[in-house]
Design a protein around this motif. Structure first.
Motif, PDB file in Angstrom:
ATOM      1  N   ASP A 113       3.289 -48.697  64.605  1.00  0.00           N
ATOM      2  CA  ASP A 113       4.222 -47.677  64.104  1.00  0.00           C
ATOM      3  C   ASP A 113       3.573 -46.832  63.007  1.00  0.00           C
ATOM      4  OD1 ASP A 113       7.136 -49.878  64.336  1.00  0.00           O
ATOM      5  OD2 ASP A 113       6.093 -48.669  65.853  1.00  0.00           O
ATOM      6  N   LYS A 114       2.823 -47.514  62.124  1.00  0.00           N
ATOM      7  CA  LYS A 114       2.163 -46.794  61.033  1.00  0.00           C
ATOM      8  C   LYS A 114       1.127 -45.818  61.582  1.00  0.00           C
ATOM      9  CE  LYS A 114      -0.459 -47.508  56.766  1.00  0.00           C
ATOM     10  NZ  LYS A 114      -1.079 -48.508  55.880  1.00  0.00           N
ATOM     11  N   LEU A 115       0.332 -46.279  62.567  1.00  0.00           N
ATOM     12  CA  LEU A 115      -0.690 -45.416  63.163  1.00  0.00           C
ATOM     13  C   LEU A 115      -0.057 -44.206  63.844  1.00  0.00           C
ATOM     14  CD1 LEU A 115      -3.201 -48.037  64.599  1.00  0.00           C
ATOM     15  CD2 LEU A 115      -3.685 -46.314  62.863  1.00  0.00           C
ATOM     16  N   LYS A 116       1.053 -44.431  64.531  1.00  0.00           N
ATOM     17  CA  LYS A 116       1.727 -43.305  65.188  1.00  0.00           C
ATOM     18  C   LYS A 116       2.165 -42.263  64.167  1.00  0.00           C
ATOM     19  CE  LYS A 116       3.388 -45.776  69.320  1.00  0.00           C
ATOM     20  NZ  LYS A 116       4.572 -46.287  70.041  1.00  0.00           N
ATOM     21  N   GLY A 117       2.677 -42.768  63.025  1.00  0.00           N
ATOM     22  CA  GLY A 117       3.091 -41.836  61.983  1.00  0.00           C
ATOM     23  C   GLY A 117       1.895 -41.079  61.397  1.00  0.00           C
ATOM     24  N   GLN A 118       0.778 -41.806  61.226  1.00  0.00           N
ATOM     25  CA  GLN A 118      -0.419 -41.157  60.685  1.00  0.00           C
ATOM     26  C   GLN A 118      -0.972 -40.121  61.669  1.00  0.00           C
ATOM     27  OE1 GLN A 118      -2.831 -44.604  59.893  1.00  0.00           O
ATOM     28  NE2 GLN A 118      -2.105 -44.789  57.762  1.00  0.00           N
ATOM     29  N   ILE A 119      -0.925 -40.447  62.954  1.00  0.00           N
ATOM     30  CA  ILE A 119      -1.405 -39.492  63.968  1.00  0.00           C
ATOM     31  C   ILE A 119      -0.540 -38.237  63.949  1.00  0.00           C
ATOM     32  CG2 ILE A 119      -1.617 -39.095  66.466  1.00  0.00           C
ATOM     33  CD1 ILE A 119      -2.368 -42.112  66.681  1.00  0.00           C
ATOM     34  N   GLU A 120       0.758 -38.432  63.906  1.00  0.00           N
ATOM     35  CA  GLU A 120       1.662 -37.281  63.870  1.00  0.00           C
ATOM     36  C   GLU A 120       1.416 -36.423  62.630  1.00  0.00           C
ATOM     37  OE1 GLU A 120       5.718 -38.370  64.153  1.00  0.00           O
ATOM     38  OE2 GLU A 120       6.470 -36.342  63.876  1.00  0.00           O
ATOM     39  N   GLN A 121       1.169 -37.116  61.484  1.00  0.00           N
ATOM     40  CA  GLN A 121       0.894 -36.373  60.255  1.00  0.00           C
ATOM     41  C   GLN A 121      -0.418 -35.601  60.368  1.00  0.00           C
ATOM     42  OE1 GLN A 121       0.437 -38.839  56.821  1.00  0.00           O
ATOM     43  NE2 GLN A 121       0.618 -37.142  55.390  1.00  0.00           N
ATOM     44  N   ALA A 122      -1.464 -36.266  60.918  1.00  0.00           N
ATOM     45  CA  ALA A 122      -2.761 -35.597  61.052  1.00  0.00           C
ATOM     46  C   ALA A 122      -2.650 -34.395  61.995  1.00  0.00           C
ATOM     47  CB  ALA A 122      -3.802 -36.593  61.576  1.00  0.00           C
ATOM     48  N   ARG A 123      -1.909 -34.551  63.109  1.00  0.00           N
ATOM     49  CA  ARG A 123      -1.713 -33.410  64.038  1.00  0.00           C
ATOM     50  C   ARG A 123      -0.993 -32.266  63.320  1.00  0.00           C
ATOM     51  NH1 ARG A 123      -5.346 -34.139  67.953  1.00  0.00           N
ATOM     52  NH2 ARG A 123      -4.972 -36.016  69.212  1.00  0.00           N
ATOM     53  N   GLY A 124       0.006 -32.673  62.514  1.00  0.00           N
ATOM     54  CA  GLY A 124       0.768 -31.637  61.809  1.00  0.00           C
ATOM     55  C   GLY A 124      -0.089 -30.901  60.787  1.00  0.00           C
ATOM     56  N   GLN A 125      -1.107 -31.576  60.250  1.00  0.00           N
ATOM     57  CA  GLN A 125      -1.999 -30.948  59.291  1.00  0.00           C
ATOM     58  C   GLN A 125      -3.178 -30.261  59.965  1.00  0.00           C
ATOM     59  OE1 GLN A 125      -3.029 -34.265  56.827  1.00  0.00           O
ATOM     60  NE2 GLN A 125      -1.125 -34.132  55.584  1.00  0.00           N
ATOM     61  N   GLY A 126      -3.252 -30.328  61.291  1.00  0.00           N
ATOM     62  CA  GLY A 126      -4.337 -29.674  62.021  1.00  0.00           C
ATOM     63  C   GLY A 126      -5.653 -30.441  61.956  1.00  0.00           C
ATOM     64  N   ASN A 127      -5.569 -31.713  61.579  1.00  0.00           N
ATOM     65  CA  ASN A 127      -6.786 -32.518  61.461  1.00  0.00           C
ATOM     66  C   ASN A 127      -6.999 -33.290  62.765  1.00  0.00           C
ATOM     67  OD1 ASN A 127      -8.922 -34.096  60.655  1.00  0.00           O
ATOM     68  ND2 ASN A 127      -8.052 -34.579  58.629  1.00  0.00           N
ATOM     69  N   SER A 128      -7.533 -32.610  63.769  1.00  0.00           N
ATOM     70  CA  SER A 128      -7.677 -33.207  65.104  1.00  0.00           C
ATOM     71  C   SER A 128      -8.668 -34.351  65.095  1.00  0.00           C
ATOM     72  CB  SER A 128      -8.122 -32.135  66.112  1.00  0.00           C
ATOM     73  OG  SER A 128      -7.148 -31.107  66.194  1.00  0.00           O
ATOM     74  N   ALA A 129      -9.744 -34.197  64.341  1.00  0.00           N
ATOM     75  CA  ALA A 129     -10.762 -35.253  64.336  1.00  0.00           C
ATOM     76  C   ALA A 129     -10.159 -36.572  63.839  1.00  0.00           C
ATOM     77  CB  ALA A 129     -11.935 -34.838  63.443  1.00  0.00           C
ATOM     78  N   LYS A 130      -9.401 -36.466  62.765  1.00  0.00           N
ATOM     79  CA  LYS A 130      -8.774 -37.677  62.235  1.00  0.00           C
ATOM     80  C   LYS A 130      -7.758 -38.240  63.226  1.00  0.00           C
ATOM     81  CE  LYS A 130      -6.189 -39.396  58.259  1.00  0.00           C
ATOM     82  NZ  LYS A 130      -5.591 -39.045  56.953  1.00  0.00           N
ATOM     83  N   ALA A 131      -6.984 -37.339  63.855  1.00  0.00           N
ATOM     84  CA  ALA A 131      -5.972 -37.789  64.816  1.00  0.00           C
ATOM     85  C   ALA A 131      -6.627 -38.501  66.003  1.00  0.00           C
ATOM     86  CB  ALA A 131      -5.150 -36.592  65.307  1.00  0.00           C
ATOM     87  N   ASP A 132      -7.751 -37.934  66.510  1.00  0.00           N
ATOM     88  CA  ASP A 132      -8.449 -38.568  67.646  1.00  0.00           C
ATOM     89  C   ASP A 132      -8.942 -39.954  67.266  1.00  0.00           C
ATOM     90  OD1 ASP A 132      -9.974 -35.455  68.815  1.00  0.00           O
ATOM     91  OD2 ASP A 132      -7.978 -36.321  69.160  1.00  0.00           O
ATOM     92  N   LYS A 133      -9.497 -40.044  66.063  1.00  0.00           N
ATOM     93  CA  LYS A 133      -9.988 -41.341  65.616  1.00  0.00           C
ATOM     94  C   LYS A 133      -8.839 -42.359  65.529  1.00  0.00           C
ATOM     95  CE  LYS A 133     -12.369 -43.586  61.780  1.00  0.00           C
ATOM     96  NZ  LYS A 133     -12.970 -43.389  60.437  1.00  0.00           N
TER      97      LYS A 133
END
Length: 409
Positions: free
Chosen positions: A365-385
């Motif tokens: 759940d935490k990772l999903k939230g972090q991915i959504e946050q990274a996508r929202g910030q435009g940080n694709s590299a972090k989201a992919d990781k």
């Protein structure tokens, strides 16, 4: 002449009362019969009996002070000793003597009670002082501060001691509170200073990181970024309102540099693409072992796959985390299966299986939230990781849930 057991009237009208010390003159009676004279002084006697009875009752049932009681006794004794009544005056004296003893006993009892209460109050205040002096050395600022405030309220509810003792204890108590307040104030002042220093240090690190983000001197710049990260960690935390913004700028500058470096390295890694294909095939072969049903066979198969994996050379740097992550996912699943096998023989197995499942679910759940946050910030590299990490955690979660089902969960 007229008489009764306690007195008589002679022919001259003189009234006498009989006592242990002999007859005593009560008074003279000129009007009326001797019987009326005796009746008059007998009524005065009955009045004394009533007054003494009332005083006895007050002493026993009220909080009449010893001083007031003794004053009342002395007043009644004067009346009895004046011999202005006919009756058993010696009996009244006896009752007054006994009453004096009762009053004195009450006086001593109250004195002892006051002494006991004073001792208890002294002990209570000494305990408060001792605790306050211990709390004065505490670093648990919130809890100790609240407790000290509660001790003040307790102190106010206790009776006062003698002035000297009370002042001495209050001085110690007040000094302990002041010492704690002084230490707490100094601590937070120092903490504020440290956070301000951390903010200045991190602003300098951010400025350098942003200046390096466009560098193409890959090796030295990457090394410098690692040094900057160590300096960042050593700087401590800045104020909350600055920390997150500084960190986002710092990581953003690094992401720009490493993304550019990865792009260049991808071209250099063309010769490693064949290795990548081979490792992807092995990862796919390993993934077919999931879900694990025959642990022994799966372990042997994975060992064979891993030996072939190790024989293959390097793969492109940017592809390495994903393909290795797939293998690690299977490896962790195997480890989890082995742990589940062990847990089945352990009395606490179910509790730990539930705890593991909860932890993995929370991590997912935490990772999903972090991915959504990274996508929202435009940080694709972090989201992919993070998505690659999520895949591994979800596989572990699936395995953990199956293990939990074996316990009837």
């Amino acid at each position: 002449m007229s008489s009764d057991p306690w007195g008589r009237v002679d022919e001259t009208g003189t009234v006498y009362v009989r006592t242990a010390d002999g007859e005593q003159v009560v008074g003279s009676w000129a009007a009326g019969s001797p019987e009326e004279a005796l009746a008059y002084f007998e009524r005065k006697y009955e009045g004394l009996v009533v007054e003494i009875g009332l005083l006895e009752k007050r002493v026993k049932t009220t909080d009449l002070s010893a001083k007031d009681a003794q004053t009342a006794i002395d007043h009644l004794r004067e009346q009895v000793d004046a011999h202005h009544a006919v009756g058993d005056l010696d009996a009244l004296r006896g009752r007054l003597d006994k009453l004096v003893e009762t009053v004195e006993a009450r006086r001593e009892e109250r004195k002892a009670q006051r002494a006991k209460q004073s001792d208890e109050a002294r002990k209570a205040k000494e305990d408060l002082v001792t605790e306050a002096e211990q709390l004065a050395q505490s670093d648990q600022w919130r809890a100790a501060g609240e407790r000290l405030r509660a001790l003040v309220d307790t102190w106010k509810g206790l009776p006062r001691l003698d002035r000297k003792s009370d002042d001495e204890l209050w001085h110690r108590f007040s000094h302990a509170r002041s010492a704690f307040s002084k230490r707490r104030k100094a601590h937070f002042a120092q903490l504020d200073a440290q956070r301000e220093e951390a903010r200045r240090t991190k602003e300098r690190l951010v400025a350098e990181a942003e200046g390096l983000s466009g560098s193409t001197d890959w090796g030295p710049t990457a090394a410098r970024y690692r040094e900057l990260m160590s300096e960042w960690k050593a700087a401590g935390r800045a104020q909350r309102e600055h920390e997150d913004d500084l960190w986002n700028r710092f990581r953003g500058a690094q992401d720009v540099f490493f993304a550019a470096r990865s792009s260049v390295f991808a071209e250099r890694d063309a010769e490693q693409s064949e290795n990548l294909k081979l490792k992807e095939e092995l990862a796919e072969e390993a993934e077919k072992l999931l879900p694990i049903e025959d642990l022994k066979a799966a372990r042997a198969a994975f060992r064979s796959i891993n030996e072939r994996w190790e024989a293959i050379g390097h793969v492109p740097r940017d592809a390495r985390p994903k393909v290795e992550g797939r293998m690690h996912t299977v490896e962790r699943a195997l480890q989890e299966a082995e742990e589940a096998e062990w847990r089945r023989t352990n009395p606490e197995a179910r509790a730990r299986a539930e705890g593991l499942t909860g932890q993995l679910q929370a991590a997912v759940d935490k990772l999903k939230g972090q991915i959504e946050q990274a996508r929202g910030q435009g940080n694709s590299a972090k989201a992919d990781k993070l998505e690659r990490e999520l895949e591994g955690r979800e596989a572990l979660l699936e395995q953990a849930l199956k293990g939990l089902q074996e316990f009837g969960g």
